[in-house]
Enzyme design. Structure first.
Site, mmCIF file in Angstrom:
data_model
loop_
_atom_site.group_PDB
_atom_site.id
_atom_site.type_symbol
_atom_site.label_atom_id
_atom_site.label_comp_id
_atom_site.label_asym_id
_atom_site.label_seq_id
_atom_site.Cartn_x
_atom_site.Cartn_y
_atom_site.Cartn_z
ATOM 1 C CB THR A 95 -0.938 0.004 1.229
ATOM 2 O OG1 THR A 95 -1.891 1.041 1.107
ATOM 3 C CG2 THR A 95 -0.155 0.188 2.514
ATOM 4 C CB VAL A 96 1.220 4.397 -1.371
ATOM 5 C CG1 VAL A 96 2.053 3.554 -2.317
ATOM 6 C CG2 VAL A 96 -0.102 4.802 -2.003
#
Length: 525
Positions: A348-349
């Protein structure tokens, strides 16, 4: 203050605005947007969308997001749920009839509808200052001209490349090989999609040529997804949930995110005097590991789509934490928590921005596993997320797959109130690790008085069904003491998580910190 004679990084201090995220180009773009007159909402959208080009294995336009917002001049937290739903025609019984006990991780059955774009448009309309054309211009530029691959991105790209299938292999590999450090990644198809969103807003993605490409590609791959499912994809504002630890208020996103797990974990830890223990010694790591097992067991049984999570109050009740804390033996490890049948992963970011008016945004954005389902749309090359692999196929489980339902999500943004108002947006990437990462970060601040950057840099541990993962920052003596308590001590396959945080200090100065486990940076002006 850190020791300047050893490798490390300092926190960033600024007056007007700060962005902290996992890639320098995204942080710079967010700052540019602030300096062009945008606010924290505009900057967070601009940076997040660009992260889909900078880190395409982690996130993209066909993914999901969750957002926490503290509006300027206010001391409240708003939560935006930008997660998509399963197609209406898909149900658990159909898959069970095929002999399946879990959702195929990279199968078309794992693809849920993309919720992030609707959330970005909603956030812009409700809290932004700029139009989407100006906000998306930097991402359009980089999608066309390309982004050199950063070191951590290259590592993840190589690890995740085997998941790519069909059209996705053409777009995300070069000569059948993953991109390496410094190679330029271009996504001209995504530039076209971003232009459509810039011109038409939500309708540029959920209707017209982009929608046709999404649905045609999904149907060709055997999916049950329809235009009606796209039309029904809507982000919604709701109330966050709250916990308290050592005088600080923690704000987390409500289910279907797993933020309640972080609150329960801290509630359990509050029954122990962690501040009297060595922060990197075996006693703290052991207690945290045992509390993690108990909190994650509750998550596995209780959290789901908001309409199907019925025992949230019980999970967050002080009495629940007290009973669970009483089960912890300070000298002996309990059995590991039973693994989820649904998938939990790490990709994820995260981006956080605070502007000159002290609006704060905490935004997390993902396609779930590396390169999502490994499948991409034919025309524009949009990677389909496999967030549906987060569903359960257990009959009667709150998180059981059903058409039109949101799966339990691992991604969770957070904010902290250290006693004088909401002053710290933060997040810890890392899939299933995130609640543990939130709890450890808050404990580092509140129990040990670490500064922001030190609290992020500090070594991490994580109790998993495979064993107790300890990063290399722990001593051999600590590892042996934990093994003597019955833990199966193992090294993590990858660094545990990646954190970003911004503090609005009492003197008004902004302090930003970024995790060295990623390629990112905090930038201010």
């Amino acid at each position: 203050m850190r020791n300047f004679e050893i490798p490390g990084r300092s926190a960033v201090y600024a007056d007007n605005g700060i962005c902290a995220t996992s890639h320098p180009l995204a942080a710079k773009v967010a700052l540019d947007i602030l300096q062009q007159g945008g606010n924290a909402a505009d900057a967070a959208i601009a940076g997040a969308v660009l992260l889909g080009i900078c880190e395409p294995q982690m996130t993209g336009l066909a993914g999901d997001c969750f957002v926490l917002v503290k509006p300027a001049g206010q001391d409240q937290v708003l939560a935006l749920n930008g997660s998509g739903r399963a197609p209406a025609a898909l149900n658990a019984q159909t898959l069970r009839d095929q002999g399946l006990t879990s959702i195929p991780l990279r199968g078309i059955e794992s693809v849920t509808m993309p919720g992030a774009v609707d959330a970005f448009c909603r956030l812009s309309a409700d809290h932004g200052r700029l139009d989407m054309a100006q906000t998306l211009a930097p991402a359009i530029h980089y999608a066309e001209t390309g982004v050199p691959v950063a070191p951590r991105v290259a590592r993840d790209w190589a690890e995740d490349a085997p998941a790519l299938q069909g059209r996705a292999r053409d777009l995300y590999l070069v000569n059948e090989k993953p991109l390496t450090i410094g190679q330029r990644f271009r996504a001209p198809g995504q530039a076209e999609v971003l232009r459509a969103i810039a011109a038409k807003g939500r309708d540029g993605f959920y209707k017209g040529p982009v929608a046709d490409d999404l649905i045609h590609s999904l149907r060709t791959l055997g999916g049950l997804h329809t235009q009606d499912d796209l039309d029904a994809t809507k982000a919604d504002w709701n109330a966050p949930i709250q916990g308290v630890y050592k005088g600080a208020n923690l704000w987390e996103h409500a289910p279907n995110g797993q933020g309640a797990t972080a609150i329960l974990l801290l509630n359990i830890l509050s029954h122990f005097d962690l501040s009297a223990l060595d922060p990197f010694g075996p006693e703290r790591a052991h207690i945290e590991a045992e509390a993690t097992k108990l909190a994650y067991d509750a998550r596995n049984r209780l959290l789901a789509d908001p309409d199907h999570t019925t025992r949230l109050a019980h999970m967050l009740a002080p009495e629940t934490a007290a009973k669970l804390a009483a089960l912890i033996d300070p000298n002996r490890a309990m059995p590991d928590v039973t693994p989820l049948t649904e998938a939990i992963h790490k990709d994820t970011v995260y981006i956080t921005v605070v502007d000159r008016d002290r609006m704060a945004v905490s935004l997390i954005y993902s396609v779930f596993w590396g390169f999502g389902a490994g499948l991409a749309s034919e025309k524009y090359g949009l990677l389909f997320q496999n967030r549906g692999a987060g569903f359960s196929l257990t009959p009667g489980h709150p998180n059981e797959l059903a058409g039109g339902k949101r799966p339990m999500h691992t991604i969770i943004p957070a904010m902290l109130d250290e006693g004088a108002g909401v002053n710290m947006p933060f997040g810890v990437m890392g899939g299933g690790y995130q609640p543990c990462g939130h709890a450890r970060f808050v404990s580092n601040l509140r129990d040990y008085g670490m500064d922001l950057q030190s609290a992020i840099d500090a070594p991490r541990s994580f109790a998993t069904p495979e064993g107790l993962k300890l990063e290399s920052g722990y001593s051999d003596a600590t590892k042996q003491a934990l093994a003597d308590r019955g833990h199966q001590v193992i090294p993590p396959e990858d660094p545990l998580g990646g954190a970003q945080a911004i503090r609005i200090r009492a003197d008004g100065v902004l302090e930003g910190a970024s995790d060295p486990r990623k390629d990112g940076i905090a930038l201010g002006y």
